[in-house]
Motif scaffolding. Sequence first.
Motif, short mmCIF file in Angstrom:
data_model
loop_
_atom_site.label_atom_id
_atom_site.label_comp_id
_atom_site.label_asym_id
_atom_site.label_seq_id
_atom_site.Cartn_x
_atom_site.Cartn_y
_atom_site.Cartn_z
N MET A 265 0.83 -1.20 0.00
CA MET A 265 0.00 0.00 0.00
C MET A 265 0.87 1.25 0.00
O MET A 265 0.54 2.26 -0.65
CB MET A 265 -0.91 0.00 1.22
N ARG A 266 1.96 1.19 0.69
CA ARG A 266 2.86 2.35 0.73
C ARG A 266 3.40 2.66 -0.65
O ARG A 266 3.45 3.83 -1.06
CB ARG A 266 4.00 2.08 1.72
N SER A 267 3.79 1.64 -1.41
CA SER A 267 4.31 1.89 -2.76
C SER A 267 3.22 2.41 -3.68
O SER A 267 3.47 3.24 -4.56
CB SER A 267 4.96 0.64 -3.33
N LEU A 268 1.98 1.95 -3.49
CA LEU A 268 0.88 2.47 -4.29
C LEU A 268 0.68 3.96 -3.99
O LEU A 268 0.52 4.78 -4.90
CB LEU A 268 -0.40 1.69 -3.99
N LEU A 269 0.70 4.32 -2.70
CA LEU A 269 0.51 5.72 -2.33
C LEU A 269 1.67 6.58 -2.80
O LEU A 269 1.48 7.75 -3.16
CB LEU A 269 0.33 5.84 -0.81
N GLU A 270 2.87 6.03 -2.80
CA GLU A 270 4.03 6.78 -3.28
C GLU A 270 3.91 7.11 -4.77
O GLU A 270 4.51 8.08 -5.24
CB GLU A 270 5.31 6.00 -3.00
N ALA A 271 3.12 6.32 -5.50
CA ALA A 271 2.91 6.60 -6.92
C ALA A 271 1.91 7.73 -7.15
O ALA A 271 1.68 8.14 -8.28
CB ALA A 271 2.43 5.32 -7.63
N GLY A 272 1.30 8.22 -6.06
CA GLY A 272 0.42 9.37 -6.15
C GLY A 272 -0.85 9.09 -6.93
O GLY A 272 -1.41 7.99 -6.89
N GLU A 273 -1.31 10.09 -7.68
CA GLU A 273 -2.56 9.96 -8.43
C GLU A 273 -2.47 8.88 -9.50
O GLU A 273 -3.48 8.28 -9.87
CB GLU A 273 -2.94 11.30 -9.07
N VAL A 274 -1.26 8.64 -10.01
CA VAL A 274 -1.10 7.57 -11.00
C VAL A 274 -1.47 6.23 -10.38
O VAL A 274 -2.18 5.41 -10.99
CB VAL A 274 0.34 7.55 -11.54
N GLY A 275 -0.98 5.99 -9.16
CA GLY A 275 -1.29 4.74 -8.49
C GLY A 275 -2.76 4.60 -8.16
O GLY A 275 -3.37 3.55 -8.38
N LEU A 276 -3.38 5.68 -7.64
CA LEU A 276 -4.79 5.63 -7.30
C LEU A 276 -5.66 5.49 -8.54
O LEU A 276 -6.68 4.79 -8.53
CB LEU A 276 -5.18 6.87 -6.51
N ALA A 277 -5.26 6.16 -9.64
CA ALA A 277 -6.02 6.05 -10.89
C ALA A 277 -5.98 4.62 -11.41
O ALA A 277 -6.99 4.08 -11.89
CB ALA A 277 -5.46 7.01 -11.93
N ARG A 278 -4.82 3.97 -11.31
CA ARG A 278 -4.70 2.59 -11.74
C ARG A 278 -5.58 1.68 -10.87
O ARG A 278 -6.26 0.78 -11.37
CB ARG A 278 -3.24 2.15 -11.66
N ALA A 279 -5.59 1.95 -9.57
CA ALA A 279 -6.42 1.16 -8.67
C ALA A 279 -7.90 1.32 -9.01
O ALA A 279 -8.66 0.35 -9.03
CB ALA A 279 -6.16 1.57 -7.23
N ARG A 280 -8.32 2.56 -9.29
CA ARG A 280 -9.73 2.80 -9.65
C ARG A 280 -10.08 2.09 -10.96
O ARG A 280 -11.18 1.53 -11.09
CB ARG A 280 -9.98 4.30 -9.79
N GLU A 281 -9.16 2.12 -11.89
CA GLU A 281 -9.40 1.47 -13.18
C GLU A 281 -9.65 -0.02 -13.00
O GLU A 281 -10.57 -0.59 -13.58
CB GLU A 281 -8.21 1.72 -14.10
N VAL A 282 -8.82 -0.65 -12.19
CA VAL A 282 -8.97 -2.08 -11.96
C VAL A 282 -10.26 -2.37 -11.19
O VAL A 282 -11.00 -3.30 -11.50
CB VAL A 282 -7.74 -2.63 -11.19
N ALA A 283 -10.53 -1.55 -10.16
CA ALA A 283 -11.72 -1.76 -9.34
C ALA A 283 -13.00 -1.62 -10.15
O ALA A 283 -14.00 -2.30 -9.88
CB ALA A 283 -11.72 -0.80 -8.17
N ASP A 284 -12.99 -0.76 -11.15
CA ASP A 284 -14.19 -0.51 -11.95
C ASP A 284 -14.34 -1.45 -13.15
O ASP A 284 -15.38 -1.45 -13.80
CB ASP A 284 -14.18 0.94 -12.46
N SER A 285 -13.31 -2.23 -13.43
CA SER A 285 -13.35 -3.07 -14.63
C SER A 285 -14.11 -4.37 -14.37
O SER A 285 -13.78 -5.11 -13.43
CB SER A 285 -11.92 -3.40 -15.09
N PRO A 286 -15.09 -4.68 -15.19
CA PRO A 286 -15.81 -5.96 -15.02
C PRO A 286 -14.94 -7.17 -15.32
O PRO A 286 -15.28 -8.30 -14.94
CB PRO A 286 -16.97 -5.85 -16.01
N ALA A 287 -13.81 -6.94 -15.99
CA ALA A 287 -12.92 -8.05 -16.34
C ALA A 287 -11.91 -8.38 -15.24
O ALA A 287 -11.17 -9.35 -15.35
CB ALA A 287 -12.17 -7.72 -17.64
N SER A 288 -11.88 -7.58 -14.18
CA SER A 288 -10.90 -7.80 -13.11
C SER A 288 -11.19 -9.09 -12.34
O SER A 288 -12.35 -9.50 -12.20
CB SER A 288 -10.90 -6.62 -12.15
N SER A 289 -10.13 -9.71 -11.85
CA SER A 289 -10.28 -10.92 -11.04
C SER A 289 -10.90 -10.57 -9.69
O SER A 289 -10.54 -9.57 -9.07
CB SER A 289 -8.91 -11.57 -10.82
N ARG A 290 -11.82 -11.43 -9.26
CA ARG A 290 -12.53 -11.19 -8.01
C ARG A 290 -12.50 -12.44 -7.15
O ARG A 290 -12.44 -13.55 -7.65
CB ARG A 290 -13.99 -10.79 -8.27
#
Length: 294
Positions: free
Chosen positions: A39-64
Motif C-alpha cells: 500500500m505504501r508503494s501504491l501511495l508513493e505513486a500518487g494519483e497515478v497509483g490511485l487512478a490505476r487502482a480505480r481502473e482495476v476496481a471498476d473493470s468488469p474483467a478484473s479478477s474477483r
Amino acid sequence: MRLVTYEAESGSPQLGAVVENEVIQFKPRNSGDKVFASMRSLLEAGEVGLARAREVADSPASSRVDLKQVRLLAPVANPSKIIAVGLNYRDHARELNVEPPATPIIFAKFSSSITGPGAPVLLPAGDVQLDYEAELAVVIGRRGKSILAADAMEYVAGYMPLNDISARKWQFADQQWVRGKSCDTFCPIGPWLTTRDEVPDPHALAIKTRVNGEFRQNSNTSNLIFRVPELVAFISAAITLHPGDIIATGTPDGVGVFRKPPVFLQTGDVVEVEIENLGLLKNHIEGPQHPAWH
C-alpha cells in the motif's frame, strides 16, 4: 475506494479493493503492467497509483474473490512513522476534568506495533493494565513539509479505524508514552483504507468501541479539538510527512483507565472499533507475553 492488503491461497500479501462482498485483485493485465508491492508503494505513486487502482476496481474483467475467502491484513503495513495525538476530544477532556490543550499533544507509536483486523493483541506480562482507544486514522498520500491548513486535505490519501492499545502502568510510570503505546500488536488498523473522496467530512463520523459486545466508547469525530487540517499543518511544520504515514487523531471518552472503577482488557476479550462508513476493526486479547519486565 476501500483499499485492502490481504492474504489469499498463495500466502503472500496482495493489494486489492473491496466492492460489496468481493475483493477486486490488483493483478497485471499484461507483462508491462506495474504491480505495487505494498500500500505504501501504491501511495508513493500518487494519483497515478490511485487512478490505476480505480481502473482495476471498476473493470468488469478484473479478477474477483469472495471477501470471506481471504484474510485481511493491516492496510498499511510499513509506514515510515505513526504520529499519535493525545487529549484531542472535548468529551475526553471533560472526562479527565481538564482544559482542552492550546496546541496538539503529539507522540510516536513505533510502526512495529502495527497489526491487522482479526489478529490478536498480545497482553504484556509486565503490565496488566491494558486499555483500548478508538481513533480515526489519517493516512498521508503525498510527501509534504510546512503544509498550510488550507491545503492539508490534498495530502490525505484516506482514513481507517485504529485502536491505540495502551499499557497504562508503563505509560504513566515512564513519564512519557512511547513504551506503553508501542508494544508489539498495539496498533491494530483496518479493515481497509477508505480513500478521501469517499468521505465528504471526516469530522462528522460516529466512532464507537465495544468490548465483548458492550459499548465502552460512543462519540463522534465532531468532538475533535484539533481537526485533520490543523493536525497536518501542525505536524508538518516540524516533521516531513511521507506517503503511508499514519496520524492517529485521538480518542473520545470512555477509556477503561478513567472508569470508576477502572476496567482493563483481559485475555479472551474481543474488542471492536467501528467508525461510521469506514468499517469495523475487530481484535481479541491474548497473553501474557514473556518474559516480564517491570
